[in-house]
Scaffold this motif. Structure first.
Motif, mmCIF file in Angstrom:
data_model
loop_
_atom_site.group_PDB
_atom_site.id
_atom_site.type_symbol
_atom_site.label_atom_id
_atom_site.label_comp_id
_atom_site.label_asym_id
_atom_site.label_seq_id
_atom_site.Cartn_x
_atom_site.Cartn_y
_atom_site.Cartn_z
ATOM 1 N N SER A 21 0.842 -1.185 0.000
ATOM 2 C CA SER A 21 0.000 0.000 0.000
ATOM 3 C C SER A 21 0.880 1.238 0.000
ATOM 4 O O SER A 21 1.999 1.228 0.521
ATOM 5 C CB SER A 21 -0.888 0.032 1.249
ATOM 6 O OG SER A 21 -1.737 -1.088 1.301
ATOM 7 N N CYS A 22 0.367 2.275 -0.585
ATOM 8 C CA CYS A 22 1.049 3.563 -0.601
ATOM 9 C C CYS A 22 -0.008 4.625 -0.364
ATOM 10 O O CYS A 22 -0.916 4.788 -1.181
ATOM 11 C CB CYS A 22 1.749 3.783 -1.931
ATOM 12 S SG CYS A 22 2.401 5.445 -2.162
ATOM 13 N N THR A 23 0.128 5.322 0.747
ATOM 14 C CA THR A 23 -0.865 6.316 1.124
ATOM 15 C C THR A 23 -0.250 7.710 1.069
ATOM 16 O O THR A 23 0.838 7.935 1.604
ATOM 17 C CB THR A 23 -1.414 6.038 2.522
ATOM 18 O OG1 THR A 23 -2.031 4.740 2.524
ATOM 19 C CG2 THR A 23 -2.449 7.075 2.920
ATOM 20 N N ARG A 74 -6.136 1.479 -7.084
ATOM 21 C CA ARG A 74 -6.130 2.650 -6.215
ATOM 22 C C ARG A 74 -7.513 2.898 -5.658
ATOM 23 O O ARG A 74 -8.523 2.519 -6.261
ATOM 24 C CB ARG A 74 -5.607 3.887 -6.956
ATOM 25 C CG ARG A 74 -6.461 4.353 -8.099
ATOM 26 C CD ARG A 74 -5.711 5.390 -8.953
ATOM 27 N NE ARG A 74 -5.415 6.608 -8.211
ATOM 28 C CZ ARG A 74 -4.489 7.498 -8.594
ATOM 29 N NH1 ARG A 74 -3.769 7.288 -9.688
ATOM 30 N NH2 ARG A 74 -4.286 8.604 -7.882
ATOM 31 N N LYS A 78 -9.331 7.071 -0.277
ATOM 32 C CA LYS A 78 -8.369 6.834 0.799
ATOM 33 C C LYS A 78 -6.976 7.356 0.453
ATOM 34 O O LYS A 78 -6.024 7.109 1.202
ATOM 35 C CB LYS A 78 -8.295 5.341 1.112
ATOM 36 C CG LYS A 78 -9.595 4.754 1.633
ATOM 37 C CD LYS A 78 -9.440 3.271 1.950
ATOM 38 C CE LYS A 78 -10.739 2.693 2.507
ATOM 39 N NZ LYS A 78 -10.605 1.246 2.808
ATOM 40 N N THR A 80 -4.918 6.240 -1.597
ATOM 41 C CA THR A 80 -4.050 5.066 -1.510
ATOM 42 C C THR A 80 -3.983 4.333 -2.841
ATOM 43 O O THR A 80 -4.990 4.176 -3.531
ATOM 44 C CB THR A 80 -4.547 4.108 -0.416
ATOM 45 O OG1 THR A 80 -4.529 4.790 0.841
ATOM 46 C CG2 THR A 80 -3.670 2.878 -0.314
ATOM 47 N N TYR A 82 -2.374 0.629 -4.460
ATOM 48 C CA TYR A 82 -1.990 -0.711 -4.025
ATOM 49 C C TYR A 82 -1.206 -1.441 -5.113
ATOM 50 O O TYR A 82 -1.354 -1.160 -6.304
ATOM 51 C CB TYR A 82 -3.240 -1.537 -3.695
ATOM 52 C CG TYR A 82 -4.145 -0.922 -2.669
ATOM 53 C CD1 TYR A 82 -5.277 -0.204 -3.068
ATOM 54 C CD2 TYR A 82 -3.881 -1.050 -1.310
ATOM 55 C CE1 TYR A 82 -6.117 0.371 -2.131
ATOM 56 C CE2 TYR A 82 -4.719 -0.480 -0.370
ATOM 57 C CZ TYR A 82 -5.834 0.228 -0.783
ATOM 58 O OH TYR A 82 -6.658 0.801 0.154
#
Length: 128
Positions: A21-23, A74, A78, A80, A82
């Motif tokens: 995950s990348c937020t 994505r 959020k 985010t 993925y």
């Protein structure tokens, strides 16, 4: 100050799956406007492109090594993005980075020079 924070890395056996995950930080109000990508860097090697996804998630592109095994997605609500990785191989071992571009990358979507915001990376290790 905008930040990207990756998570989800770890040590797995060959054949396993992982989801990264990348937020983006809350200050990135226009997350949906930007293409996002995943890159990776293995020990002793240059950083390489893995996958990219357009702002609304309608278009994706993958490297040859990721095609068919990895899925980028994505959730703009959020902030985010993925990376679902399956059938992992030892050669997938690397630090995985997410990145944002404010450019229209066109066919150069795999050029890291066009990405101007990077996360700190998350380590993925695949044992044989």
């Amino acid at each position: 100050q905008v930040h990207l924070v990756e998570s989800g890395g770890g040590l797995v056996q060959a054949g396993a799956s992982l989801r990264l995950s990348c937020t983006a930080s809350a200050s990135l109000q226009t997350f949906k406007n930007y293409n996002m990508a995943w890159f990776r860097q293995a020990p002793g090697k240059e950083r390489e492109f893995v996958a990219t996804i357009s702002g609304l998630g309608l278009n994706t592109q993958y490297s040859d090594s990721a095609e068919g095994r990895f899925t980028v997605s994505r959730d703009n609500a959020k902030n985010t993005v993925y990376l679902q990785m399956s059938s992992l191989k030892p050669e997938d071992t690397a630090i995985y980075y997410c990145a944002r571009t404010t450019y229209s990358t066109g066919r150069y979507y795999d050029s890291e020079n066009l990405y101007n915001l990077w996360g700190q990376g998350t380590q993925v290790t695949v044992s044989s």
